[in-house]
Design an enzyme around this catalytic site. Structure first.
Site, PDB file in Angstrom:
ATOM      1  N   ARG A  94       0.824  -1.215   0.000  1.00 30.95           N
ATOM      2  CA  ARG A  94       0.000   0.000   0.000  1.00 30.95           C
ATOM      3  C   ARG A  94       0.856   1.261   0.000  1.00 30.95           C
ATOM      4  O   ARG A  94       0.434   2.322  -0.457  1.00 30.95           O
ATOM      5  CB  ARG A  94      -0.929  -0.006   1.220  1.00 30.95           C
ATOM      6  CG  ARG A  94      -2.045   1.026   1.123  1.00 30.95           C
ATOM      7  CD  ARG A  94      -2.934   1.018   2.343  1.00 30.95           C
ATOM      8  NE  ARG A  94      -2.197   1.366   3.539  1.00 30.95           N
ATOM      9  CZ  ARG A  94      -2.293   0.744   4.706  1.00 30.95           C
ATOM     10  NH1 ARG A  94      -3.110  -0.284   4.858  1.00 30.95           N
ATOM     11  NH2 ARG A  94      -1.569   1.119   5.738  1.00 30.95           N
ATOM     12  N   TYR A 136     -15.694  20.639 -11.489  1.00 27.18           N
ATOM     13  CA  TYR A 136     -16.234  19.307 -11.771  1.00 27.18           C
ATOM     14  C   TYR A 136     -17.299  18.987 -10.706  1.00 27.18           C
ATOM     15  O   TYR A 136     -17.048  19.132  -9.504  1.00 27.18           O
ATOM     16  CB  TYR A 136     -15.056  18.336 -11.687  1.00 27.18           C
ATOM     17  CG  TYR A 136     -15.335  16.896 -11.959  1.00 27.18           C
ATOM     18  CD1 TYR A 136     -15.794  16.469 -13.192  1.00 27.18           C
ATOM     19  CD2 TYR A 136     -15.089  15.945 -10.974  1.00 27.18           C
ATOM     20  CE1 TYR A 136     -16.016  15.124 -13.444  1.00 27.18           C
ATOM     21  CE2 TYR A 136     -15.298  14.601 -11.215  1.00 27.18           C
ATOM     22  CZ  TYR A 136     -15.766  14.198 -12.451  1.00 27.18           C
ATOM     23  OH  TYR A 136     -15.979  12.869 -12.691  1.00 27.18           O
ATOM     24  N   ASP A 163      -7.323  21.886 -10.206  1.00 33.70           N
ATOM     25  CA  ASP A 163      -7.618  20.721 -11.042  1.00 33.70           C
ATOM     26  C   ASP A 163      -7.128  21.075 -12.449  1.00 33.70           C
ATOM     27  O   ASP A 163      -7.718  21.905 -13.142  1.00 33.70           O
ATOM     28  CB  ASP A 163      -9.128  20.435 -11.023  1.00 33.70           C
ATOM     29  CG  ASP A 163      -9.501  19.172 -11.789  1.00 33.70           C
ATOM     30  OD1 ASP A 163      -8.780  18.812 -12.748  1.00 33.70           O
ATOM     31  OD2 ASP A 163     -10.534  18.555 -11.460  1.00 33.70           O
ATOM     32  N   LYS A 221      -8.056  10.524 -17.718  1.00 35.07           N
ATOM     33  CA  LYS A 221      -8.340  11.183 -18.987  1.00 35.07           C
ATOM     34  C   LYS A 221      -7.132  11.047 -19.920  1.00 35.07           C
ATOM     35  O   LYS A 221      -6.899   9.994 -20.456  1.00 35.07           O
ATOM     36  CB  LYS A 221      -8.738  12.639 -18.729  1.00 35.07           C
ATOM     37  CG  LYS A 221      -9.840  12.784 -17.651  1.00 35.07           C
ATOM     38  CD  LYS A 221     -11.190  12.305 -18.122  1.00 35.07           C
ATOM     39  CE  LYS A 221     -12.228  12.144 -17.024  1.00 35.07           C
ATOM     40  NZ  LYS A 221     -12.499  13.290 -16.182  1.00 35.07           N
TER      41      LYS A 221
HETATM   42  C1  LIG Z   1     -13.127  13.233 -14.885  1.00 36.35           C
HETATM   43  C2  LIG Z   1     -12.697  14.389 -14.072  1.00 36.35           C
HETATM   44  C3  LIG Z   1     -12.374  14.233 -12.728  1.00 36.35           C
HETATM   45  C4  LIG Z   1     -12.559  12.934 -11.996  1.00 36.35           C
HETATM   46  O1  LIG Z   1     -11.750  11.908 -12.468  1.00 36.35           O
HETATM   47  P1  LIG Z   1     -12.146  10.365 -12.239  1.00 36.35           P
HETATM   48  O2  LIG Z   1     -10.906   9.641 -12.581  1.00 36.35           O
HETATM   49  O3  LIG Z   1     -13.309  10.104 -13.123  1.00 36.35           O
HETATM   50  O4  LIG Z   1     -12.521  10.236 -10.783  1.00 36.35           O
HETATM   51  C5  LIG Z   1     -11.915  15.338 -12.057  1.00 36.35           C
HETATM   52  N1  LIG Z   1     -11.791  16.530 -12.645  1.00 36.35           N
HETATM   53  C6  LIG Z   1     -12.088  16.723 -13.933  1.00 36.35           C
HETATM   54  C7  LIG Z   1     -11.916  18.067 -14.542  1.00 36.35           C
HETATM   55  C8  LIG Z   1     -12.554  15.656 -14.694  1.00 36.35           C
HETATM   56  O5  LIG Z   1     -12.895  15.855 -15.963  1.00 36.35           O
END
Ligand SMILES: *Cc1c(COP(=O)(O)O)cnc(C)c1O
Length: 391
Positions: free
Chosen positions: A57, A110, A182, A207
């Protein structure tokens, strides 16, 4: 681990960062380490905890490779992997707040970020104020004695507001607050958060970093001052992504540069084409001159990715369905950043609280994938023709 720090070009770093083939018998890629138990050779070693690895972990060579690569690429001090983008966000938030504290969160974040603030953080006595993403230095007026953190996301989810991060960071730091961003849309290549005053950057690596829609993964990257707080929280929360997913992150990272170049070019081509279509009322893409976020984007970013939005002129639900239901290349579904093109109806009206989102027609978010851009245009054009038949 990396011997590439003398190379400053992103394309070179993408290929070499976090790799050490000699350590793995010459194999180019860091292997997938599976495991929980790590053996200690002696009682003394166990007591001293003197090994680089002590328990699955807490890290493996696979995890370290991706963390090192991401920290280097983004220009941060340390990176921490999490099992999803959302868990990267919740880890960053929990690293700096205590009961009674106040945080400022962009109204364009988000949506699940918002949900975490409105449920878990609220339950623990942390108060969230949502602010206009375009507030800039005006955020100084929202700072209170208990404001510990300012959360930013630029461009904003779905609506692509570009935030004045340096101005926000200056005001936040003057009030003693930490700035979290973010940075998923720009990836570590197109926006360098630590050069613009951000203390902690988060990504949904799900992404573009993974880039093939085949794994969930998140990362929190910190500057030197915030590393200890995030390390402690990350450890305490017990977050560890699966080894296959970490490997897919490493694998995706190596081609991020060339993929993004194509996503960027195709998105801009589609956006320009859509702007000329009679069905389209507005194109929202910060890299296009005239977009409300363009000036700041141009000042602070070095590129744009494949995700943008359009607002259609008013159409019936049936006509919109006729367009969307029979698209052959654009899939309808959540997430983005994979090789495929996506389209998603969006409606931010229902959850904004500090700002309003008002358009006459429906809005669509598009992700330009790696298909031939003329084929993508033809797919959308056929959709518009189906739409026109139903008015
Ligand atoms: C998709 C997304 C997230 C969350 O990511 P996950 O891997 O789906 O939890 C956070 N911020 C933005 C801008 C996103 O597009």
């Amino acid at each position: 681990m990396s011997k590439t720090t003398k190379h400053s070009k992103s394309a070179t770093r993408l290929v070499h960062a976090g790799r050490d083939p000699r350590r793995f018998d010459g194999f180019v890629n860091t292997p997938i380490y599976r495991g929980s138990t790590v053996l200690f050779p002696t009682f003394a070693s166990l007591l001293a905890d003197d090994q680089p690895y002590s328990y699955g972990r807490n890290g493996t060579p696979t995890v370290d490779a991706l963390q090192a690569a991401l920290a280097e690429l983004e220009g941060g001090h340390a990176s921490f992997l999490t099992p999803s983008g959302l868990s990267a966000i919740t880890t960053a938030l929990q690293s700096f707040v205590s009961s009674g504290d106040h945080i400022l969160v962009s109204d364009s974040v988000y949506r699940p970020t918002r949900r975490f603030c409105d449920t878990v953080l609220k339950r623990f006595g942390i108060v969230t104020t949502y602010y206009d993403p375009l507030i800039g230095s005006g955020i100084a007026d929202l700072m209170t004695e208990r404001t510990r953190l300012v959360f930013t996301e630029s461009p904003g989810s779905q609506t692509f507001e570009v935030q004045d991060i340096p101005a926000i960071a200056q005001a936040a730091h003057a009030a003693g607050a930490v700035v979290v961003m973010d940075n998923t849309w720009a990836t570590p290549l197109f926006f360098k958060p630590f050069d613009h005053g951000v203390d902690v950057s988060v990504h949904a690596a799900t992404k573009y970093i993974v880039g093939h829609a085949d794994a969930m993964l998140g990362v929190v990257t910190t500057n030197e001052a915030t590393a200890a707080a995030v390390a402690k929280t990350h450890d305490a929360l017990g977050l560890c992504p699966g080894p296959e997913d970490v490997y897919l992150g490493l694998r995706g990272l190596r081609t991020l540069g060339v993929r993004l170049r194509q996503h960027q070019a195709s998105a801009l081509t589609l956006a320009d084409w859509l702007a000329e279509r009679p069905e389209v009322a507005q194109v929202i893409h910060p890299a296009r001159p005239g977009d409300r976020g363009h000036d700041i984007w141009k000042r602070d970013f070095t590129g744009s990715s494949g995700l943008f939005a359009i607002v259609l002129k008013p159409v019936s639900r049936e006509a919109l369905a006729a367009m969307l239901d029979d698209l052959e290349l654009f899939g309808m579904g959540y997430s983005w950043g994979g090789y495929e093109s996506l389209i998603l109806p969006i409606d931010p009206r229902g959850y904004r609280t500090a700002t309003t989102w008002q358009t006459e027609g429906p809005a669509l978010r598009l992700h330009a994938g790696l298909e031939d851009v003329d084929d993508l245009k033809a797919d959308l054009e056929a959709g518009f023709e189906r739409m026109a038949l139903l008015g």
